[in-house]
Design a protein around this motif. Sequence first.
Motif, PDB file in Angstrom:
ATOM      1  N   PRO A  48     -15.867  45.063  34.654  1.00 15.37           N
ATOM      2  CA  PRO A  48     -17.267  45.266  34.169  1.00 15.37           C
ATOM      3  C   PRO A  48     -17.476  47.180  34.175  1.00 15.37           C
ATOM      4  O   PRO A  48     -17.062  47.502  35.645  1.00 15.37           O
ATOM      5  CB  PRO A  48     -18.255  44.228  34.330  1.00 15.37           C
ATOM      6  CG  PRO A  48     -18.063  43.605  35.360  1.00 15.37           C
ATOM      7  CD  PRO A  48     -16.619  43.580  35.637  1.00 15.37           C
ATOM      8  N   SER A  78     -19.277  50.228  33.270  1.00 15.79           N
ATOM      9  CA  SER A  78     -20.506  50.939  31.765  1.00 15.79           C
ATOM     10  C   SER A  78     -19.566  51.788  31.622  1.00 15.79           C
ATOM     11  O   SER A  78     -18.995  52.787  32.103  1.00 15.79           O
ATOM     12  CB  SER A  78     -21.822  51.251  32.349  1.00 15.79           C
ATOM     13  OG  SER A  78     -22.590  50.167  33.605  1.00 15.79           O
ATOM     14  N   THR A  95     -17.222  56.356  34.688  1.00 17.33           N
ATOM     15  CA  THR A  95     -17.363  56.331  36.412  1.00 17.33           C
ATOM     16  C   THR A  95     -16.782  55.103  37.295  1.00 17.33           C
ATOM     17  O   THR A  95     -17.919  54.402  37.287  1.00 17.33           O
ATOM     18  CB  THR A  95     -17.961  57.509  36.488  1.00 17.33           C
ATOM     19  OG1 THR A  95     -18.615  58.144  36.130  1.00 17.33           O
ATOM     20  CG2 THR A  95     -18.366  57.720  38.685  1.00 17.33           C
ATOM     21  N   ARG A 133     -16.121  53.163  40.982  1.00 14.63           N
ATOM     22  CA  ARG A 133     -15.880  54.193  42.496  1.00 14.63           C
ATOM     23  C   ARG A 133     -15.237  51.961  42.980  1.00 14.63           C
ATOM     24  O   ARG A 133     -15.161  51.266  43.007  1.00 14.63           O
ATOM     25  CB  ARG A 133     -16.736  53.584  43.049  1.00 14.63           C
ATOM     26  CG  ARG A 133     -17.286  53.430  44.697  1.00 14.63           C
ATOM     27  CD  ARG A 133     -18.610  53.925  45.079  1.00 14.63           C
ATOM     28  NE  ARG A 133     -20.114  53.048  45.412  1.00 14.63           N
ATOM     29  CZ  ARG A 133     -20.094  52.415  46.576  1.00 14.63           C
ATOM     30  NH1 ARG A 133     -19.315  52.392  47.503  1.00 14.63           N
ATOM     31  NH2 ARG A 133     -20.998  51.017  46.025  1.00 14.63           N
ATOM     32  N   GLY A 161     -12.928  47.260  45.733  1.00 15.78           N
ATOM     33  CA  GLY A 161     -12.061  46.672  45.740  1.00 15.78           C
ATOM     34  C   GLY A 161     -10.436  47.371  45.171  1.00 15.78           C
ATOM     35  O   GLY A 161     -10.535  48.034  44.482  1.00 15.78           O
ATOM     36  N   SER A 174     -10.672  47.341  41.282  1.00 10.10           N
ATOM     37  CA  SER A 174     -11.619  49.271  40.729  1.00 10.10           C
ATOM     38  C   SER A 174     -10.717  50.092  41.308  1.00 10.10           C
ATOM     39  O   SER A 174     -10.777  51.548  41.393  1.00 10.10           O
ATOM     40  CB  SER A 174     -12.660  49.060  41.581  1.00 10.10           C
ATOM     41  OG  SER A 174     -13.077  48.206  43.019  1.00 10.10           O
ATOM     42  N   GLU A 192     -26.717  43.717  37.982  1.00  9.71           N
ATOM     43  CA  GLU A 192     -25.302  43.871  38.775  1.00  9.71           C
ATOM     44  C   GLU A 192     -24.478  42.156  39.234  1.00  9.71           C
ATOM     45  O   GLU A 192     -25.732  42.179  39.967  1.00  9.71           O
ATOM     46  CB  GLU A 192     -24.254  44.618  39.289  1.00  9.71           C
ATOM     47  CG  GLU A 192     -23.589  44.983  38.923  1.00  9.71           C
ATOM     48  CD  GLU A 192     -23.015  46.366  40.040  1.00  9.71           C
ATOM     49  OE1 GLU A 192     -21.805  46.082  40.747  1.00  9.71           O
ATOM     50  OE2 GLU A 192     -22.905  47.445  39.634  1.00  9.71           O
ATOM     51  N   ARG A 193     -23.851  41.351  38.479  1.00  9.22           N
ATOM     52  CA  ARG A 193     -23.508  39.966  38.666  1.00  9.22           C
ATOM     53  C   ARG A 193     -22.512  40.404  38.341  1.00  9.22           C
ATOM     54  O   ARG A 193     -21.545  41.005  37.948  1.00  9.22           O
ATOM     55  CB  ARG A 193     -24.740  38.824  38.244  1.00  9.22           C
ATOM     56  CG  ARG A 193     -25.486  39.014  38.364  1.00  9.22           C
ATOM     57  CD  ARG A 193     -25.112  38.661  39.799  1.00  9.22           C
ATOM     58  NE  ARG A 193     -27.396  38.691  40.323  1.00  9.22           N
ATOM     59  CZ  ARG A 193     -27.688  38.827  41.127  1.00  9.22           C
ATOM     60  NH1 ARG A 193     -27.657  40.631  40.622  1.00  9.22           N
ATOM     61  NH2 ARG A 193     -29.452  38.595  40.788  1.00  9.22           N
TER      62      ARG A 193
HETATM   63  C1  LIG Z   1     -22.286  45.697  33.429  1.00  8.25           C
HETATM   64  C2  LIG Z   1     -21.887  46.198  34.996  1.00  8.25           C
HETATM   65  C3  LIG Z   1     -21.353  46.957  35.106  1.00  8.25           C
HETATM   66  C4  LIG Z   1     -20.940  48.629  36.019  1.00  8.25           C
HETATM   67  N1  LIG Z   1     -20.054  49.325  35.928  1.00  8.25           N
HETATM   68  C5  LIG Z   1     -20.207  49.965  36.948  1.00  8.25           C
HETATM   69  C6  LIG Z   1     -19.297  51.839  36.708  1.00  8.25           C
HETATM   70  O1  LIG Z   1     -20.044  52.105  36.055  1.00  8.25           O
HETATM   71  N2  LIG Z   1     -19.163  52.121  37.870  1.00  8.25           N
HETATM   72  C7  LIG Z   1     -18.768  50.900  38.725  1.00  8.25           C
HETATM   73  O2  LIG Z   1     -17.797  52.107  39.703  1.00  8.25           O
HETATM   74  N3  LIG Z   1     -18.681  49.957  38.981  1.00  8.25           N
HETATM   75  C8  LIG Z   1     -18.805  49.343  38.010  1.00  8.25           C
HETATM   76  N4  LIG Z   1     -19.608  48.131  38.368  1.00  8.25           N
HETATM   77  C9  LIG Z   1     -19.118  47.106  39.462  1.00  8.25           C
HETATM   78  C10 LIG Z   1     -17.575  46.937  39.760  1.00  8.25           C
HETATM   79  O3  LIG Z   1     -17.621  46.218  38.455  1.00  8.25           O
HETATM   80  C11 LIG Z   1     -17.141  46.272  40.715  1.00  8.25           C
HETATM   81  O4  LIG Z   1     -17.409  47.526  41.776  1.00  8.25           O
HETATM   82  C12 LIG Z   1     -16.145  45.908  40.744  1.00  8.25           C
HETATM   83  O5  LIG Z   1     -16.029  43.952  39.599  1.00  8.25           O
HETATM   84  C13 LIG Z   1     -14.934  45.084  42.069  1.00  8.25           C
HETATM   85  O6  LIG Z   1     -13.692  44.951  41.004  1.00  8.25           O
HETATM   86  P1  LIG Z   1     -12.875  44.602  42.054  1.00  8.25           P
HETATM   87  O7  LIG Z   1     -11.506  43.845  42.053  1.00  8.25           O
HETATM   88  O8  LIG Z   1     -12.125  46.403  42.702  1.00  8.25           O
HETATM   89  O9  LIG Z   1     -13.551  44.467  44.000  1.00  8.25           O
HETATM   90  P2  LIG Z   1     -13.437  42.821  44.410  1.00  8.25           P
HETATM   91  O10 LIG Z   1     -12.536  42.451  44.855  1.00  8.25           O
HETATM   92  O11 LIG Z   1     -14.446  42.561  43.649  1.00  8.25           O
HETATM   93  O12 LIG Z   1     -14.780  43.513  45.353  1.00  8.25           O
HETATM   94  C14 LIG Z   1     -14.323  44.260  46.751  1.00  8.25           C
HETATM   95  C15 LIG Z   1     -15.430  44.313  47.764  1.00  8.25           C
HETATM   96  O13 LIG Z   1     -16.396  44.911  47.072  1.00  8.25           O
HETATM   97  C16 LIG Z   1     -17.190  44.114  47.406  1.00  8.25           C
HETATM   98  N5  LIG Z   1     -18.015  44.403  45.495  1.00  8.25           N
HETATM   99  C17 LIG Z   1     -17.499  44.268  45.158  1.00  8.25           C
HETATM  100  N6  LIG Z   1     -18.335  45.208  43.634  1.00  8.25           N
HETATM  101  C18 LIG Z   1     -19.063  46.009  44.475  1.00  8.25           C
HETATM  102  C19 LIG Z   1     -20.093  47.369  44.233  1.00  8.25           C
HETATM  103  N7  LIG Z   1     -20.423  46.411  42.882  1.00  8.25           N
HETATM  104  N8  LIG Z   1     -20.851  47.722  45.350  1.00  8.25           N
HETATM  105  C20 LIG Z   1     -20.294  47.656  46.646  1.00  8.25           C
HETATM  106  N9  LIG Z   1     -19.303  46.430  46.637  1.00  8.25           N
HETATM  107  C21 LIG Z   1     -18.851  45.588  45.561  1.00  8.25           C
HETATM  108  C22 LIG Z   1     -17.125  43.029  47.149  1.00  8.25           C
HETATM  109  O14 LIG Z   1     -18.462  42.602  48.220  1.00  8.25           O
HETATM  110  C23 LIG Z   1     -16.301  42.552  48.441  1.00  8.25           C
HETATM  111  O15 LIG Z   1     -16.227  42.951  49.502  1.00  8.25           O
HETATM  112  C24 LIG Z   1     -20.278  47.318  37.389  1.00  8.25           C
HETATM  113  C25 LIG Z   1     -19.941  46.782  37.418  1.00  8.25           C
HETATM  114  C26 LIG Z   1     -20.896  45.343  36.646  1.00  8.25           C
HETATM  115  C27 LIG Z   1     -21.540  43.595  36.369  1.00  8.25           C
END
Ligand SMILES: Cc1cc2nc3c(=O)[nH]c(=O)nc-3n(C[C@H](O)[C@H](O)[C@H](O)COP(=O)(O)OP(=O)(O)OC[C@H]3O[C@@H](n4cnc5c(N)ncnc54)[C@H](O)[C@@H]3O)c2cc1C
Length: 271
Positions: free
Chosen positions: A55, A57, A69, A71, A74, A77, A230-231
């Motif tokens: 997800p 935004s 945007t 960050r 993982g 992202s 955020e979940r």
């Molecule tokens: C409704 C909604 C809107 C979002 N909008 C944005 C956005 O506009 N921009 C954005 O960059 N992200 C946003 N996020 C967060 C983004 O979805 C997560 O960062 C992403 O799912 C991480 O996936 P990954 O596979 O890269 O990392 P994963 O493999 O899922 O996680 C890698 C590591 O990072 C940690 N982690 C996961 N999410 C986060 C986080 N948010 N912050 C810090 N550590 C984290 C995990 O615990 C794990 O240790 C949003 C989330 C939600 C639910």
Amino acid sequence: MTAPSAVPLPYRVVSHRDETDDTATIVLEPAGAPLPPFAPGQFAMVYAFGVGDVPLSVCGIDGNRLTHTVRAVGAISSALRALRPGDCVGVRGPFGTGWGLPEAAGDDLLVVAGGIGLAPLRPLVLAALATPERYGRLNVLVGAREPGDLLYPAELTGWQADARVLTTVDRADERWQGDVGVVTTLLDRASFDPHSATAFVCGPEPMIRATADDLVQRGVQPDRIRVSLERTMHCGTGHCGHCQLGPLLLCRDGPVVTWTRARSLLLVREL
Ligand SMILES: Cc1cc2nc3c(=O)[nH]c(=O)nc-3n(C[C@H](O)[C@H](O)[C@H](O)COP(=O)(O)OP(=O)(O)OC[C@H]3O[C@@H](n4cnc5c(N)ncnc54)[C@H](O)[C@@H]3O)c2cc1C
């Protein structure tokens, strides 16, 4: 509201801009049919081919173009942050509740952001700036870990012409001339009448809790404090259950909810 697309539609990256060491802003345009229009506060599921979808935004809405945007935290992202113009992604959406800015007509506005939380608030600020006659005073309060983590610094400066924009960081060296401290320390200098103000808050959960509690103590009604939660989300349509928070499925019933709803749910420890 138009039904979201359940299958990813192809979008092409038209621009990439590095924001910080780990964060970039990408602009996407449809490579075929566009998704239905997004509202500020809603999110898309953005699919990096062969890696997965997450997800994100919307932080900018320009016709059929979507700005995100992202960050890198993982695998997925990081893949999205590495995209360059010409690359393709799949996008589903729009999902979730929006900020509901029009319902705050006549109110002073408090936009309170922590870190990447400024991204979902950006389209709300732009909408409020575009229609100043509908709202009272606009305050944008932004906190970041370090000066280099502040998003959209040039835009923040530009917004100062029509809004009260205050920034603070958790830590900085002597080159930083601004505030140091948590974002709630800025509330004393915001211009708002607590009895006719609506607040929009996004950031890490402890920051959301501290901000909302502080605002309630100042007299802002919990129903007029909207927070974005955020979940982990997968389906985006309230079916898979990954984003359940008490009675809410946040992809469908959120991510924006009132503090009246969120407060007690955030007191429950997740297993
Ligand atoms: C409704 C909604 C809107 C979002 N909008 C944005 C956005 O506009 N921009 C954005 O960059 N992200 C946003 N996020 C967060 C983004 O979805 C997560 O960062 C992403 O799912 C991480 O996936 P990954 O596979 O890269 O990392 P994963 O493999 O899922 O996680 C890698 C590591 O990072 C940690 N982690 C996961 N999410 C986060 C986080 N948010 N912050 C810090 N550590 C984290 C995990 O615990 C794990 O240790 C949003 C989330 C939600 C639910």
